[in-house]
Design an enzyme around this catalytic site. Structure first.
Site, PDB file in Angstrom:
ATOM      1  N   TRP A  56      19.763 -70.870  -2.441  1.00 41.99           N
ATOM      2  CA  TRP A  56      18.611 -71.723  -2.767  1.00 41.99           C
ATOM      3  C   TRP A  56      18.499 -73.303  -2.264  1.00 41.99           C
ATOM      4  O   TRP A  56      17.259 -73.562  -2.087  1.00 41.99           O
ATOM      5  CB  TRP A  56      18.914 -71.900  -4.424  1.00 41.99           C
ATOM      6  CG  TRP A  56      17.835 -72.591  -5.320  1.00 41.99           C
ATOM      7  CD1 TRP A  56      16.660 -72.083  -5.933  1.00 41.99           C
ATOM      8  CD2 TRP A  56      17.593 -73.997  -5.596  1.00 41.99           C
ATOM      9  NE1 TRP A  56      16.125 -72.985  -6.608  1.00 41.99           N
ATOM     10  CE2 TRP A  56      16.630 -74.103  -6.404  1.00 41.99           C
ATOM     11  CE3 TRP A  56      18.217 -75.296  -5.140  1.00 41.99           C
ATOM     12  CZ2 TRP A  56      16.087 -75.338  -6.792  1.00 41.99           C
ATOM     13  CZ3 TRP A  56      17.811 -76.426  -5.542  1.00 41.99           C
ATOM     14  CH2 TRP A  56      16.789 -76.462  -6.458  1.00 41.99           C
TER      15      TRP A  56
ATOM     16  N   ASN B 181      23.333 -69.998  -5.304  1.00 41.97           N
ATOM     17  CA  ASN B 181      23.054 -71.712  -5.244  1.00 41.97           C
ATOM     18  C   ASN B 181      22.877 -71.890  -3.879  1.00 41.97           C
ATOM     19  O   ASN B 181      22.006 -72.682  -3.581  1.00 41.97           O
ATOM     20  CB  ASN B 181      24.086 -72.138  -5.938  1.00 41.97           C
ATOM     21  CG  ASN B 181      24.343 -71.864  -7.469  1.00 41.97           C
ATOM     22  OD1 ASN B 181      23.321 -71.091  -7.814  1.00 41.97           O
ATOM     23  ND2 ASN B 181      25.479 -72.175  -8.157  1.00 41.97           N
ATOM     24  N   GLY B 182      23.780 -71.485  -3.053  1.00 37.87           N
ATOM     25  CA  GLY B 182      23.797 -72.260  -1.615  1.00 37.87           C
ATOM     26  C   GLY B 182      22.466 -71.671  -0.889  1.00 37.87           C
ATOM     27  O   GLY B 182      21.899 -72.560  -0.190  1.00 37.87           O
TER      28      GLY B 182
ATOM     29  N   SER C 234      35.780 -68.765  -8.453  1.00 40.52           N
ATOM     30  CA  SER C 234      37.041 -67.794  -8.388  1.00 40.52           C
ATOM     31  C   SER C 234      38.174 -68.336  -7.553  1.00 40.52           C
ATOM     32  O   SER C 234      38.235 -69.417  -6.989  1.00 40.52           O
ATOM     33  CB  SER C 234      36.353 -66.465  -7.547  1.00 40.52           C
ATOM     34  OG  SER C 234      36.501 -66.784  -6.209  1.00 40.52           O
ATOM     35  N   THR C 235      39.241 -67.439  -7.920  1.00 40.02           N
ATOM     36  CA  THR C 235      40.339 -67.704  -7.113  1.00 40.02           C
ATOM     37  C   THR C 235      40.208 -67.873  -5.797  1.00 40.02           C
ATOM     38  O   THR C 235      41.006 -68.609  -5.000  1.00 40.02           O
ATOM     39  CB  THR C 235      41.566 -66.776  -7.681  1.00 40.02           C
ATOM     40  OG1 THR C 235      41.215 -65.675  -7.473  1.00 40.02           O
ATOM     41  CG2 THR C 235      42.019 -66.943  -9.129  1.00 40.02           C
TER      42      THR C 235
ATOM     43  N   ARG D   6      24.307 -77.839  -0.110  1.00 38.55           N
ATOM     44  CA  ARG D   6      24.818 -76.865  -0.946  1.00 38.55           C
ATOM     45  C   ARG D   6      25.047 -77.376  -2.679  1.00 38.55           C
ATOM     46  O   ARG D   6      24.947 -76.579  -3.442  1.00 38.55           O
ATOM     47  CB  ARG D   6      26.082 -75.912  -0.607  1.00 38.55           C
ATOM     48  CG  ARG D   6      25.762 -75.245   0.636  1.00 38.55           C
ATOM     49  CD  ARG D   6      27.094 -74.426   1.144  1.00 38.55           C
ATOM     50  NE  ARG D   6      27.735 -73.601   0.302  1.00 38.55           N
ATOM     51  CZ  ARG D   6      27.317 -72.319   0.116  1.00 38.55           C
ATOM     52  NH1 ARG D   6      26.366 -71.734   0.926  1.00 38.55           N
ATOM     53  NH2 ARG D   6      27.799 -71.568  -0.958  1.00 38.55           N
TER      54      ARG D   6
ATOM     55  N   ARG E  68      36.465 -72.356   0.305  1.00 33.75           N
ATOM     56  CA  ARG E  68      35.325 -73.122   0.483  1.00 33.75           C
ATOM     57  C   ARG E  68      35.745 -74.754   1.301  1.00 33.75           C
ATOM     58  O   ARG E  68      36.751 -75.282   0.881  1.00 33.75           O
ATOM     59  CB  ARG E  68      34.337 -73.261  -0.536  1.00 33.75           C
ATOM     60  CG  ARG E  68      33.894 -71.726  -0.721  1.00 33.75           C
ATOM     61  CD  ARG E  68      32.697 -71.841  -1.688  1.00 33.75           C
ATOM     62  NE  ARG E  68      32.127 -70.480  -2.140  1.00 33.75           N
ATOM     63  CZ  ARG E  68      31.017 -70.304  -2.494  1.00 33.75           C
ATOM     64  NH1 ARG E  68      30.065 -71.077  -2.593  1.00 33.75           N
ATOM     65  NH2 ARG E  68      30.778 -68.891  -2.547  1.00 33.75           N
TER      66      ARG E  68
ATOM     67  N   ASP F 218      25.252 -65.997  -8.611  1.00 27.79           N
ATOM     68  CA  ASP F 218      25.239 -66.233  -7.261  1.00 27.79           C
ATOM     69  C   ASP F 218      23.961 -66.618  -6.638  1.00 27.79           C
ATOM     70  O   ASP F 218      22.849 -66.363  -7.233  1.00 27.79           O
ATOM     71  CB  ASP F 218      25.672 -64.800  -6.469  1.00 27.79           C
ATOM     72  CG  ASP F 218      26.170 -65.045  -5.171  1.00 27.79           C
ATOM     73  OD1 ASP F 218      26.324 -66.052  -4.725  1.00 27.79           O
ATOM     74  OD2 ASP F 218      26.185 -63.868  -4.479  1.00 27.79           O
TER      75      ASP F 218
ATOM     76  N   ASN G 203      37.254 -68.992  -4.327  1.00 26.51           N
ATOM     77  CA  ASN G 203      36.386 -70.149  -3.890  1.00 26.51           C
ATOM     78  C   ASN G 203      37.038 -71.471  -3.357  1.00 26.51           C
ATOM     79  O   ASN G 203      36.490 -72.020  -2.941  1.00 26.51           O
ATOM     80  CB  ASN G 203      35.463 -70.265  -5.081  1.00 26.51           C
ATOM     81  CG  ASN G 203      34.355 -69.554  -5.343  1.00 26.51           C
ATOM     82  OD1 ASN G 203      33.819 -69.362  -6.277  1.00 26.51           O
ATOM     83  ND2 ASN G 203      34.035 -68.646  -4.304  1.00 26.51           N
ATOM     84  N   TRP G 204      38.349 -71.214  -3.518  1.00 31.92           N
ATOM     85  CA  TRP G 204      39.218 -72.589  -2.810  1.00 31.92           C
ATOM     86  C   TRP G 204      38.982 -72.418  -1.570  1.00 31.92           C
ATOM     87  O   TRP G 204      39.324 -73.633  -0.919  1.00 31.92           O
ATOM     88  CB  TRP G 204      40.642 -72.365  -3.422  1.00 31.92           C
ATOM     89  CG  TRP G 204      40.736 -72.731  -4.841  1.00 31.92           C
ATOM     90  CD1 TRP G 204      41.277 -71.523  -5.798  1.00 31.92           C
ATOM     91  CD2 TRP G 204      40.763 -73.857  -5.561  1.00 31.92           C
ATOM     92  NE1 TRP G 204      41.280 -72.180  -7.095  1.00 31.92           N
ATOM     93  CE2 TRP G 204      41.046 -73.469  -7.068  1.00 31.92           C
ATOM     94  CE3 TRP G 204      40.683 -75.019  -5.277  1.00 31.92           C
ATOM     95  CZ2 TRP G 204      40.811 -74.363  -7.836  1.00 31.92           C
ATOM     96  CZ3 TRP G 204      40.307 -75.881  -6.380  1.00 31.92           C
ATOM     97  CH2 TRP G 204      40.416 -75.727  -7.771  1.00 31.92           C
TER      98      TRP G 204
END
Ligand code: FPP
Length: 248
Positions: free
Chosen positions: A30, A27-28, A70-71, A38, A76, A25, A73-74
């Site tokens: 950062w 990345n965004g 993850s299931t 992102r 986003r 976790d 994360n779609w």
């Protein structure tokens, strides 16, 4: 300083820590700190994977499970989802396939329902899995993975096999991770204290270590910090320590 570095080079885990999982976790955040999109954070995150796997393997870990998508994360934005999927494809095609060819101890498997991935990515995942089976080191990549979804999938598979009264083994053997032991340690980067639908069944007795470090900054120092924290824990698996049993 040299002494400590040398000691860490020689460090080896024992049988208490053969399986480790990571929630990658941050990345965004950062990317945001650097005023970058992102997707740049995800690219920096992908670049950390191989060096981290190499260190974990050098210290004696055999199974590493990475939470890539993850299931949930779609949900986003489309462009971010596309950027992650493109990145995963490129990473498999350019880095992982070469690594498997070069190194006959390395293998990669994917956890999750592949049917909703693009055909191109699905085929690449299958190609990678088929290149290397039963090797000493396994990297599991959770892609379109959800812990609840995995349990439902396992139960439905048992029902389809005609089982009416389920045992734990009936479920464990039908999870996406049936080839790997449950994780001894789960590291979460990015500082959040959440499970996020990751390895719900398998983490029943895992030790969690949460680090504030964002995933693209995660390296050997953080690995050693997490491993030291793990060895400082007393795992009792619901029972008592030896000394406590003797005291009774
Ligand atoms: C979580 O950080 C990270 C992800 C949802 C994607 C993880 C993907 C990679 C590390 C790269 C691609 C993977 C492979 C296997 C090549 P976040 O975006 O939720 O970060 P934030 O909490 O700071 O917003």
């Amino acid at each position: 300083m040299f002494g400590r570095k040398k000691k860490e080079q020689d460090f080896h885990v024992d049988d208490r820590l053969r399986s480790l999982a990571i929630i990658m976790d941050g990345n965004g955040r950062w990317a945001k700190k650097r005023m970058l999109p992102r997707s740049a954070g995800h690219a920096a995150g992908a670049a950390r994977i191989e060096p981290v796997l190499e260190t974990l393997r050098r210290i004696g870990v055999h199974h590493v499970t990475l939470y890539a998508f993850s299931t949930e994360n779609w949900k986003r934005p489309r462009e971010e989802v596309d950027a992650i999927m493109d990145l995963v494809y490129k990473y498999l095609d350019e880095v992982v396939i070469e690594k498997i060819k070069r190194d006959d101890t390395f293998s990669m498997k994917f956890l999750g329902d592949k049917s909703v991935l693009s055909e191109k990515l699905r085929n690449k995942c299958i190609e990678v899995e088929n290149m290397a089976a039963d090797r000493e080191f396994v990297c599991n990549v959770a892609l379109n993975y959800g812990g609840r979804d995995e349990i439902v999938h396992a139960v439905n598979s048992a029902i389809a096999d005609g089982i009416t009264t389920l045992t734990e083994e009936d479920i464990s053997s039908r999870l996406y991770t049936s080839h790997s032991p449950d994780p001894d340690l789960i590291i979460r980067t990015g500082g959040e204290f959440r499970v996020s639908n990751f390895l719900l069944w398998q983490s029943a007795y895992s030790e969690y270590v949460i680090l504030d470090t964002l995933w693209p900054d995660f390296g050997d120092k953080e690995i050693m910090k997490a491993v030291r924290a793990f060895y400082g824990r007393r795992r009792r698996f619901g029972g008592l320590n030896k000394e406590e049993t003797l005291k009774k």
